[in-house]
Design an enzyme around this catalytic site. Structure first.
Site, mmCIF file in Angstrom:
data_model
loop_
_atom_site.group_PDB
_atom_site.id
_atom_site.type_symbol
_atom_site.label_atom_id
_atom_site.label_comp_id
_atom_site.label_asym_id
_atom_site.label_seq_id
_atom_site.Cartn_x
_atom_site.Cartn_y
_atom_site.Cartn_z
ATOM 1 N N LYS A 1 92.719 87.339 4.630
ATOM 2 C CA LYS A 1 91.940 87.796 5.711
ATOM 3 C C LYS A 1 92.326 88.892 6.526
ATOM 4 O O LYS A 1 91.560 89.956 6.860
ATOM 5 C CB LYS A 1 91.386 86.566 6.509
ATOM 6 C CG LYS A 1 90.339 86.871 7.568
ATOM 7 C CD LYS A 1 89.700 85.483 8.247
ATOM 8 C CE LYS A 1 89.131 85.983 9.454
ATOM 9 N NZ LYS A 1 88.613 85.006 10.079
ATOM 10 N N GLU B 1 103.938 86.123 4.950
ATOM 11 C CA GLU B 1 104.244 85.593 3.750
ATOM 12 C C GLU B 1 103.726 86.300 2.629
ATOM 13 O O GLU B 1 104.173 86.805 1.428
ATOM 14 C CB GLU B 1 103.859 84.282 3.537
ATOM 15 C CG GLU B 1 104.784 83.165 4.396
ATOM 16 C CD GLU B 1 104.203 83.119 5.851
ATOM 17 O OE1 GLU B 1 103.411 83.990 6.485
ATOM 18 O OE2 GLU B 1 104.406 82.066 6.589
ATOM 19 N N GLY C 1 89.639 81.245 7.805
ATOM 20 C CA GLY C 1 90.293 81.359 6.767
ATOM 21 C C GLY C 1 90.075 80.010 5.845
ATOM 22 O O GLY C 1 90.031 79.845 4.668
ATOM 23 N N ARG C 2 89.973 78.978 6.542
ATOM 24 C CA ARG C 2 90.088 77.549 5.834
ATOM 25 C C ARG C 2 88.661 77.179 5.352
ATOM 26 O O ARG C 2 88.455 76.155 4.675
ATOM 27 C CB ARG C 2 90.534 76.306 6.947
ATOM 28 C CG ARG C 2 90.143 76.406 8.147
ATOM 29 C CD ARG C 2 90.867 75.425 9.125
ATOM 30 N NE ARG C 2 90.342 75.565 10.648
ATOM 31 C CZ ARG C 2 90.809 76.377 11.335
ATOM 32 N NH1 ARG C 2 91.689 77.529 11.125
ATOM 33 N NH2 ARG C 2 90.115 76.424 12.722
ATOM 34 N N GLU D 1 94.170 71.830 10.659
ATOM 35 C CA GLU D 1 93.955 73.192 11.389
ATOM 36 C C GLU D 1 92.919 73.200 12.214
ATOM 37 O O GLU D 1 92.728 74.013 13.232
ATOM 38 C CB GLU D 1 94.060 74.294 10.457
ATOM 39 C CG GLU D 1 94.594 75.473 11.146
ATOM 40 C CD GLU D 1 94.861 76.682 10.034
ATOM 41 O OE1 GLU D 1 96.096 76.857 10.015
ATOM 42 O OE2 GLU D 1 93.963 77.195 9.560
ATOM 43 N N HIS E 1 100.414 53.261 -6.939
ATOM 44 C CA HIS E 1 102.172 52.717 -7.551
ATOM 45 C C HIS E 1 103.036 53.501 -6.536
ATOM 46 O O HIS E 1 104.073 53.459 -6.995
ATOM 47 C CB HIS E 1 102.250 53.008 -8.966
ATOM 48 C CG HIS E 1 101.301 52.345 -9.955
ATOM 49 N ND1 HIS E 1 101.564 51.184 -10.160
ATOM 50 C CD2 HIS E 1 100.070 52.707 -10.364
ATOM 51 C CE1 HIS E 1 100.536 50.760 -11.027
ATOM 52 N NE2 HIS E 1 99.595 51.504 -11.316
ATOM 53 N N LYS F 1 105.148 81.618 13.795
ATOM 54 C CA LYS F 1 105.064 82.863 13.297
ATOM 55 C C LYS F 1 105.704 83.764 14.164
ATOM 56 O O LYS F 1 106.506 84.704 13.579
ATOM 57 C CB LYS F 1 103.573 83.477 13.321
ATOM 58 C CG LYS F 1 102.651 82.967 12.089
ATOM 59 C CD LYS F 1 101.258 83.617 11.974
ATOM 60 C CE LYS F 1 100.408 82.979 11.370
ATOM 61 N NZ LYS F 1 98.999 83.729 11.288
HETATM 62 O O1 F6P Z 1 98.127 79.672 9.190
HETATM 63 C C1 F6P Z 1 97.317 80.198 10.008
HETATM 64 C C2 F6P Z 1 96.421 81.173 8.944
HETATM 65 O O2 F6P Z 1 95.801 82.028 10.005
HETATM 66 C C3 F6P Z 1 95.291 80.358 8.466
HETATM 67 O O3 F6P Z 1 94.087 79.985 9.324
HETATM 68 C C4 F6P Z 1 94.690 81.274 7.344
HETATM 69 O O4 F6P Z 1 94.088 80.355 6.434
HETATM 70 C C5 F6P Z 1 96.040 81.809 6.823
HETATM 71 O O5 F6P Z 1 96.944 81.630 8.098
HETATM 72 C C6 F6P Z 1 96.224 83.003 6.036
HETATM 73 O O6 F6P Z 1 95.654 83.894 6.907
HETATM 74 P P1 F6P Z 1 95.187 85.515 5.766
HETATM 75 O O7 F6P Z 1 94.130 85.058 5.104
HETATM 76 O O8 F6P Z 1 94.878 86.194 7.352
HETATM 77 O O9 F6P Z 1 96.450 86.056 5.495
#
Ligand code: F6P
Length: 550
Positions: free
Chosen positions: A211, A217, A273-274, A359, A390, A514
């Site tokens: 987003k 990452e 995002g979620r 979240e 199990h 972060k």
């Molecule tokens: O973990 C925090 C967060 O902002 C989430 O809410 C989001 O889904 C994820 O990181 C990834 O963010 P982006 O889509 O901006 O890379």
């Protein structure tokens, strides 16, 4: 919309009434509730779309439910819902509207943000995604060397990974089996390494899903994927356009990365995002299942959105599920909530819900910034039920903790299974039904003795029961049913956040980690003296450098 001050939740008369009612109910057993109310099993049920929801095995009476609905009314759940649907900026700490419902609204719907109807834009992106998906699926879209695309790798994390990864797994029976679809999220290089091991770069499309397009990452993995691809192809930057597309709200950063913005699929800051896998973030899924199936899924979401918007409180399923969670979390001291799908295809469903729920509602201040004095979001956990039986079911049955659980099952197996495997479905579902019965009703010492069990073993073989469960049953796990399920949980989470008076749509809690990671990195790589590192972390960093021979 400003965060309004409202009466503290735990000072509301509706809250006090529930606390009193809880005391009156005491340790009432589900056995007693069923005995007192013949017909409870079929009576305490609701239907939404294809989902049959049985809530009879809950520690509630009609009075409990009425009191919970009073609490919802007093806390303005439906008012906040309507504000959300009107496009008001109910995510107050980020000053954003919350409009994931617009992602699945029909073409002719009108939903405005800042006076602008967002629905045409949603459909324009869906159409662009559909056209692109068809080109990939048909082989018309080719890679740099002219080979057709056979592998799709989604690179993203959190909401840009969990949703499409979960839904791809869930709808695997509907996917094009000639395509390999993988998901890379972890900044541990092993993730990308393993994902591309056996892939031909010439046939591989990377979808960079972010987003913000700043998530470290994802950008790190995307950069490594680009290096891998160019090395494998022995090509220069010009190959990137045919092998990389982006899903983002940030065109500038996408262009900086070298992706042609013509191949960027857009979404908007009013999609959390979620809450985003039904937006452009679902492109990998759309390529896998095709645009028609994807739209069926959106229709499933929309069906439950409409139910949440219009159904009266008494039959509003997301409201009910949200309120039941409040009943256990706030009035019974339950700390966690298990989600147990009896479907192998839903193996990633609970992991997906963890982000959605935790979240969203893992908050400890109210919308106006004052500390809460009541429990908020539960720990959500679980794996497919049969495997869990199990493993950890022992603790649910005979441990000391109260763990309300959702059981999700299907009458028909989904895939084209061999006849022998189809027959296994009854066994799967026999477990499904048996478990909720055992959890609810247990086994009394008398029943154990009647089986001839020696007296010293009776306490060990006794099951107290009284463990509450919701059963969600549908005919088959179709794209529409998946959409219905996800929307159901989205709105459940909404209801709970509204009652707790927290902002369910921000996520400041993930920021600190972060920021610190960025600060600590030079200490690892260069041995830099990073100001502000605490004693323990300093020692750990020194140990790490020593082991790495630095
Ligand atoms: O973990 C925090 C967060 O902002 C989430 O809410 C989001 O889904 C994820 O990181 C990834 O963010 P982006 O889509 O901006 O890379």
């Amino acid at each position: 919309m400003n965060a309004e001050r409202r009466t503290r939740l735990n000072q509301m008369p509706e809250w006090t009434a529930l606390a009193k009612h809880r005391e009156q109910l005491g340790e009432v057993h589900l056995r007693e509730l069923f005995a007192a109310e013949p017909g409870r099993g079929a009576g305490y049920t609701l239907q939404v779309g294809d989902l049959y929801v049985d809530y009879s095995k809950h520690l509630v009476t009609d009075e409990t439910l009425a009191l919970l609905r009073d609490l919802a009314a007093a806390t303005g759940v439906f008012g906040l819902r309507d504000a959300m649907l009107r496009g008001e900026k109910i995510n107050t700490t980020e000053d954003r509207a919350v409009l994931h419902v617009a992602l699945r609204a029909p073409r002719d719907a009108v939903i405005e943000v800042d006076g602008k109807n967002v629905v045409p834009g949603v459909h324009a992106v869906l159409d662009k995604m559909s056209a692109f998906s068809e080109r990939v699926r048909s082989g018309e879209w080719t890679g740099h060397t002219g080979k057709r695309i056979r592998n799709v790798v989604n690179v993203g994390i959190g909401g840009s990974d969990l949703g499409p990864a979960m839904a791809y797994e869930a709808l695997r029976a509907f996917t094009d089996r000639d395509l390999t679809v993988r998901f890379v999220s972890n900044v541990d290089g092993a993730d990308l390494h393993e994902a591309v091991q056996d892939l031909d770069a010439a046939e591989t499309l990377f979808i960079i899903a972010s987003k913000t397009f700043t998530t470290i990452e994802t950008i790190t993995n995307a950069t490594s994927a680009r290096t891998w691809l160019l090395n494998e192809l022995g090509a220069g930057q010009e190959a990137v356009a045919k092998h990389f597309v982006a899903l983002s709200t940030n065109a500038e950063k996408v262009a900086d990365f070298g992706i042609d913005t013509a191949n960027m699929f857009e979404f908007w800051d009013w999609v959390g995002g979620r809450y985003s896998y039904d937006s452009a973030i679902g492109l990998s899924l759309m390529i896998a299942i095709g645009p028609d199936r994807f739209r069926e899924m959106l229709d499933g979401f929309h069906l439950v959105d409409e139910h949440f918007r219009t159904a009266p409180a008494e039959s509003n399923v997301p409201l009910l599920l949200g309120l039941l969670g409040i009943w256990y979390g706030n009035f019974h001291g339950a700390q966690s909530h298990a989600v147990l799908p009896y479907s192998h295809y839903l193996s990633k469903f609970t992991a997906y819900l963890q982000q959605l729920d935790m979240e969203s509602n893992g908050k400890s201040v109210t919308r106006d910034g004052t500390p809460v004095e009541w429990e908020t979001g539960p720990v959500v956990w679980g794996t497919p039920g049969t495997n869990g039986q199990h493993a950890y079911f022992q603790l649910i049955h005979q441990g000391t903790k109260l763990i309300p659980a959702d059981f999700i099952g299907f009458a028909d197996p989904v895939a084209d299974l061999q006849p022998g495997l189809v027959a296994q479905h009854d066994l799967l579902m026999a477990n499904f039904f048996a478990q909720t019965q055992a959890l609810a009703f247990g086994k009394t010492p008398e029943e154990v003795r009647a089986e001839g069990v020696p007296e010293e073993l009776v306490p060990h073989k006794t099951f107290k029961g009284n463990h509450p469960t919701t059963t969600i049953l549908a005919r088959e796990l179709t794209p529409s049913v998946l959409g219905q399920l996800v929307a159901l949980y989205e709105h459940k989470v909404f209801v709970q956040g509204a009652v707790w008076n927290i902002d369910s749509f921000d996520q400041w809690g993930v920021e600190l980690g972060k920021v610190l990671a960025k600060r600590v990195e030079p200490a690892l790589t260069e041995g830099a003296d990073v100001p502000g590192l605490d004693e323990s972390t300093k020692a750990l960093v020194a140990k790490y450098r020593e082991v790495r021979g630095r």
